[in-house]
Write an enzyme that holds these catalytic residues in place. Structure first.
Site, PDB file in Angstrom:
ATOM      1  N   HIS A  51     -43.814  65.136  28.285  1.00 54.67           N
ATOM      2  CA  HIS A  51     -43.899  63.839  28.855  1.00 54.67           C
ATOM      3  C   HIS A  51     -45.473  63.393  29.469  1.00 54.67           C
ATOM      4  O   HIS A  51     -46.079  64.252  29.807  1.00 54.67           O
ATOM      5  CB  HIS A  51     -42.901  63.394  29.959  1.00 54.67           C
ATOM      6  N   GLU A  53     -46.276  62.233  32.023  1.00 56.19           N
ATOM      7  CA  GLU A  53     -46.554  62.732  33.624  1.00 56.19           C
ATOM      8  C   GLU A  53     -46.820  64.149  33.675  1.00 56.19           C
ATOM      9  O   GLU A  53     -47.786  64.788  34.400  1.00 56.19           O
ATOM     10  CB  GLU A  53     -45.327  62.557  34.662  1.00 56.19           C
ATOM     11  N   CYS A  81     -38.881  59.871  34.619  1.00 60.96           N
ATOM     12  CA  CYS A  81     -37.454  60.395  34.413  1.00 60.96           C
ATOM     13  C   CYS A  81     -37.237  61.569  35.580  1.00 60.96           C
ATOM     14  O   CYS A  81     -37.995  61.850  36.237  1.00 60.96           O
ATOM     15  CB  CYS A  81     -37.607  61.039  33.189  1.00 60.96           C
ATOM     16  N   CYS A  84     -39.500  64.490  35.445  1.00 60.10           N
ATOM     17  CA  CYS A  84     -40.861  64.302  35.865  1.00 60.10           C
ATOM     18  C   CYS A  84     -40.978  64.008  37.299  1.00 60.10           C
ATOM     19  O   CYS A  84     -41.663  64.111  38.021  1.00 60.10           O
ATOM     20  CB  CYS A  84     -41.382  63.056  35.066  1.00 60.10           C
TER      21      CYS A  84
END
Length: 147
Positions: A51, A53, A81, A84
């Site tokens: 992701h 992040e 999410c 993360c």
């Protein structure tokens, strides 16, 4: 400064969009200087954890030569999410600013994780800084996918 940094994160989201990745971008800032940038790379890497992040955290840790990102802020185009959120807390990021809410987070998982002071020894502040461009890039991406 807030808007300038979210705009840089949005540039990263646009890179993801061009690569047919879910358009989420993230940057990490220390002392008002961007030290790391990331965007979603799950499709390219075929790695579920890539992701925006996580990519930004990996780069920031490498740059600072530390897993502790004390006094760093993250700007991300979409509310993180749960995975993360955990990474953000573990990296000791001070503040997270996000430009679009995750409409799938019906149980407020992000807020619950960030506010769980019972098991965590670090507090990360978070701020929703509504940004229509962050919202529309996601909406447009998924509309195009449905066609």
């Amino acid at each position: 400064m807030e808007n300038e940094f979210i705009d840089i994160a949005l540039q990263m989201a646009k890179k993801a969009y061009k690569k047919n990745e879910v358009p989420v971008g993230a940057i990490i800032v220390k002392n008002n200087k961007v030290i790391a940038k990331g965007f979603n790379m799950r499709e390219k890497s075929q790695n579920a954890i890539m992701h925006a992040e996580i990519v930004a955290i990996i780069k920031a840790c490498k740059k600072l030569k530390s897993w502790r990102l004390d006094n760093c802020d993250m700007y991300v185009t979409l509310m993180p999410c749960p995975m993360c959120a955990g990474a953000i807390l573990n990296a000791r990021i001070k503040n997270v600013y996000y430009g679009a809410k995750d409409n799938n987070d019906k149980n407020n998982l992000f807020e619950n994780i960030m506010n769980d002071n019972v098991i965590l020894n670090h507090k990360t502040n978070y701020f929703y800084i509504k940004n229509e461009d962050c919202e529309s890039i996601l909406t447009n991406f998924f509309k195009a996918k449905r066609k």
